[in-house]
Design an enzyme around this catalytic site. Structure first.
Site, PDB file in Angstrom:
ATOM      1  N   GLY A 158       0.827  -1.198   0.000  1.00 24.09           N
ATOM      2  CA  GLY A 158       0.000   0.000   0.000  1.00 24.09           C
ATOM      3  C   GLY A 158       0.857   1.241   0.000  1.00 24.09           C
ATOM      4  N   GLY A 180       0.349   5.736   0.150  1.00 25.98           N
ATOM      5  CA  GLY A 180      -0.448   6.941   0.160  1.00 25.98           C
ATOM      6  C   GLY A 180       0.436   8.161   0.010  1.00 25.98           C
ATOM      7  N   VAL A 185       3.123   1.178   3.000  1.00 22.75           N
ATOM      8  CA  VAL A 185       2.878   0.025   3.865  1.00 22.75           C
ATOM      9  C   VAL A 185       3.540  -1.198   3.241  1.00 22.75           C
ATOM     10  CG1 VAL A 185       1.156  -1.427   4.997  1.00 22.75           C
ATOM     11  CG2 VAL A 185       0.696   1.008   4.636  1.00 22.75           C
ATOM     12  N   LYS A 187       4.063   0.248   8.450  1.00 24.11           N
ATOM     13  CA  LYS A 187       3.736   1.521   7.822  1.00 24.11           C
ATOM     14  C   LYS A 187       4.876   2.495   8.080  1.00 24.11           C
ATOM     15  CE  LYS A 187       0.134   5.118   7.727  1.00 24.11           C
ATOM     16  NZ  LYS A 187      -1.198   5.503   8.258  1.00 24.11           N
ATOM     17  N   ASP A 214     -12.257   8.025   9.745  1.00 22.59           N
ATOM     18  CA  ASP A 214     -12.148   7.710   8.315  1.00 22.59           C
ATOM     19  C   ASP A 214     -12.628   6.291   8.037  1.00 22.59           C
ATOM     20  OD1 ASP A 214     -11.677   8.147   5.642  1.00 22.59           O
ATOM     21  OD2 ASP A 214      -9.503   7.905   5.770  1.00 22.59           O
TER      22      ASP A 214
END
Length: 274
Positions: free
Chosen positions: A17, A19, A24, A38, A132
């Site tokens: 992952g 962002g 991640v 992370k 979120d």
């Protein structure tokens, strides 16, 4: 990865992952167990604000103990490469699962909704606001959801670093009061829970797609698309979408209503949920 194949005591196996602020990794600990690491991107590794945000995330997630929330295992926010280590959750993000395999139907969506409500109840009981809850932050394995990513979570009562006009979170799943610049509460998390469950049940964001302005307009006007959601679940989602946050039941209440499976006879403070 070259020299980056290890981070602290963890062997980095793959990137799973990415962002705007962090990446991640799937990693392995010293006992051979898979974990998720992370790490702040290099551009932010020395930025005090980014490090403080990661520390807040770690502090909030550390408080939560739940079978339906990814556990925090370790972390080093003051390291040269700031990072946190979490339980690796097998499955697929809901926003990838639904397009690939279709919405959840029948008893599966009811079980999914209840378990996600239990996750949120555990978060709130720990004195934390997630802020979120959205399909990208739910890992699903069949009808078993796990809530992840406490990147903008806050401990209840902590200062919230937002200002009027700033949208924090995933816009299509935000409560109307957050769009208007009010403080996040457990009720705003509940609204986002309902939006996420509606997406899982229909394959559509309940307030549509398109421009941010259009989506926010529909949220503020309460124009939720629940076409195809069966009762009694649809009635429960309507209760969670109430415009007044004070009139939305809590996450634990929804978990109980879903366990009984009958929103038409379940009441809160004398108000019929459906």
């Amino acid at each position: 990865m070259g020299k980056h194949r290890r981070l602290g005591g963890y062997r980095l196996l793959d990137e799973i992952g990415r962002g705007s602020t962090a990446v991640v990794h799937l990693a392995m600990d010293s006992h051979g167990r898979e974990v998720a690491v992370k790490e702040l991107i290099p551009e932010l590794a020395g930025e005090p604000e980014a490090i403080s945000r990661l520390a807040r995330e770690m502090s909030a997630q550390a408080r939560v103990r739940s079978a339906h929330v990814a556990r925090l295992l370790d972390g080093a926010v003051s390291a040269e490469r700031p990072h946190v280590v979490m339980e690796f959750v097998p499955g697929c993000p809901l926003n990838e699962l639904v397009p690939a395999y279709g919405p959840l139907r029948g008893d599966r969506i009811v079980r999914f909704a209840r378990r996600l409500a239990l996750a949120l109840g555990d978060v709130h009981d720990a004195g934390v606001l997630h802020r979120d809850v959205s399909p990208g932050n739910v890992i699903a394995l069949g009808d078993r959801p796990t809530l992840i990513d406490f990147g903008i979570a806050h401990e209840s009562g902590a200062a919230q670093l937002t200002r009027r006009g700033m949208v924090v979170g995933t816009p299509a799943y935000l409560a109307p009061e957050l769009i208007e610049g009010e403080r996040a509460t457990t009720a705003s998390d509940v609204f986002s829970w309902a939006s996420t469950v509606a997406y899982a049940a229909t394959g559509r964001p309940p307030f549509g797609r398109g421009s941010l302005h259009g989506v926010c307009f529909r949220i503020l006007r309460g124009r939720a698309d629940l076409d195809g959601v069966a009762e009694p679940l649809a009635g429960l989602l309507r209760a969670a979408f109430r415009r007044d946050p004070a009139k939305r039941p809590g996450a634990r209440w929804f978990a109980g209503a879903l366990a009984h499976g009958d929103s038409s006879t379940t009441r809160r403070d004398g108000v019929v949920a459906a």
